[in-house]
Design a protein around this motif. Structure first.
Motif, mmCIF file in Angstrom:
data_model
loop_
_atom_site.group_PDB
_atom_site.id
_atom_site.type_symbol
_atom_site.label_atom_id
_atom_site.label_comp_id
_atom_site.label_asym_id
_atom_site.label_seq_id
_atom_site.Cartn_x
_atom_site.Cartn_y
_atom_site.Cartn_z
ATOM 1 N N THR A 198 -3.114 0.255 -4.250
ATOM 2 C CA THR A 198 -2.136 -1.225 -3.538
ATOM 3 C C THR A 198 -1.562 -1.406 -4.552
ATOM 4 O O THR A 198 -2.718 -1.539 -5.735
ATOM 5 C CB THR A 198 -3.174 -1.808 -2.771
ATOM 6 O OG1 THR A 198 -3.763 -1.770 -1.831
ATOM 7 C CG2 THR A 198 -2.785 -3.054 -2.550
ATOM 8 N N SER A 207 3.200 0.950 2.992
ATOM 9 C CA SER A 207 3.404 0.084 3.970
ATOM 10 C C SER A 207 2.992 -1.069 3.447
ATOM 11 O O SER A 207 2.381 -1.508 2.214
ATOM 12 C CB SER A 207 1.792 0.091 4.278
ATOM 13 O OG SER A 207 1.124 1.893 4.914
ATOM 14 N N ASP A 218 4.675 7.333 1.095
ATOM 15 C CA ASP A 218 3.935 6.710 2.431
ATOM 16 C C ASP A 218 4.804 4.719 1.888
ATOM 17 O O ASP A 218 3.583 4.861 0.451
ATOM 18 C CB ASP A 218 2.810 6.424 3.158
ATOM 19 C CG ASP A 218 2.911 6.187 4.433
ATOM 20 O OD1 ASP A 218 3.882 6.501 4.982
ATOM 21 O OD2 ASP A 218 1.964 4.766 4.299
ATOM 22 N N SER A 220 -2.992 15.534 -6.953
ATOM 23 C CA SER A 220 -2.877 15.426 -6.145
ATOM 24 C C SER A 220 -2.933 16.345 -4.443
ATOM 25 O O SER A 220 -3.833 16.704 -3.443
ATOM 26 C CB SER A 220 -2.711 14.602 -4.939
ATOM 27 O OG SER A 220 -0.596 15.386 -5.347
ATOM 28 N N LYS A 256 1.430 6.190 -0.581
ATOM 29 C CA LYS A 256 0.779 6.967 -0.854
ATOM 30 C C LYS A 256 1.431 7.747 -1.793
ATOM 31 O O LYS A 256 2.988 8.013 -1.920
ATOM 32 C CB LYS A 256 0.514 7.663 0.424
ATOM 33 C CG LYS A 256 -0.348 7.389 1.455
ATOM 34 C CD LYS A 256 -0.730 7.754 2.294
ATOM 35 C CE LYS A 256 -1.433 6.848 3.955
ATOM 36 N NZ LYS A 256 -1.981 7.754 4.951
ATOM 37 N N ALA A 262 1.043 -1.054 -0.206
ATOM 38 C CA ALA A 262 0.072 -0.052 0.320
ATOM 39 C C ALA A 262 0.807 1.345 -0.133
ATOM 40 O O ALA A 262 1.761 1.490 0.957
ATOM 41 C CB ALA A 262 -0.494 -0.394 1.132
ATOM 42 N N GLU A 304 -3.605 7.227 -2.565
ATOM 43 C CA GLU A 304 -3.413 5.997 -1.373
ATOM 44 C C GLU A 304 -4.011 4.797 -2.790
ATOM 45 O O GLU A 304 -5.274 5.082 -2.922
ATOM 46 C CB GLU A 304 -4.132 5.971 -0.596
ATOM 47 C CG GLU A 304 -2.953 4.808 0.807
ATOM 48 C CD GLU A 304 -3.757 4.890 2.160
ATOM 49 O OE1 GLU A 304 -3.402 3.520 2.861
ATOM 50 O OE2 GLU A 304 -4.054 5.953 2.616
#
Length: 198
Positions: free
Chosen positions: A92, A194, A192, A83, A66, A64, A90
């Motif tokens: 996946t 994840s 970001d 953006s 961003k 995931a 965000e």
């Protein structure tokens, strides 16, 4: 003389203690760097800094992420999407949420990496499909809707469509995505990551 010998002996012991203490402080435990901080060892890439080698995560399929982005048409430089003002996008990676070229672009990027990419139509919204341009009876339209060439409507699943022609009884609607057939350029910055636990 005996007192002097004791003093020299004590100084020797203190020096030995300080030497051993200094060596003990320099010895590192496995998984720590010179400052005693734990070094990340379960990610992908490596970077060196003044405290030693630290692993750095790269974007992989299923992560995931961003991103901040600006989308432009490379031939004119016109911005069609960005953006800014909405916060990072965000999604996946490789989950079908983005156009293929965007998914491919972020693979391998690291936190705070940025790049500019050009995506051809076949990896964006596809080529224009002439079969997706159809005449629709005005009877199927809301009677109070003022429809003309260029009118934007919403089709199923909230997909935007455009009126490209009108006659007395019907309207000709282009069901292609508004960006179909277009080459797109994006500036992307990863803000970001994840990691996938799958």
């Amino acid at each position: 003389m005996q007192m002097k010998a004791k003093t020299i002996f004590l100084i020797g012991i203190v020096a030995a203690i300080l030497l051993v203490s200094g060596c003990a402080q320099q010895a590192q435990q496995p998984g720590q760097n010179a400052t005693g901080n734990v070094v990340i060892t379960d990610n992908i890439d490596t970077n060196s800094n003044q405290n030693g080698v630290v692993k750095v995560a790269k974007v992989e399929s299923g992560d995931a992420v961003k991103v901040e982005y600006v989308g432009t048409f490379p031939d004119t430089g016109e911005i069609f999407d960005k953006s800014e003002g909405r916060g990072p996008l965000e999604f996946t990676v490789d989950a079908g949420q983005m156009i293929p070229g965007f998914d491919e672009a972020v693979l391998g990027m690291k936190l705070n990496d940025e790049k500019t990419i050009t995506i051809p139509p076949e990896k964006a919204y596809g080529e224009v499909d002439q079969n997706a341009i159809q005449w629709v009876s005005k009877n199927l339209m809301p009677q109070d809707l003022n429809i003309g060439i260029g009118t934007k409507l919403m089709a199923g699943a909230g997909r935007p469509v455009t009126v490209v022609d009108v006659n007395a009884d019907s309207v000709k609607i282009d069901f292609n995505h508004p960006l179909a057939g277009k080459t797109l350029q994006f500036w992307i910055k990863v803000v970001d990551i994840s990691k996938s636990t799958a």
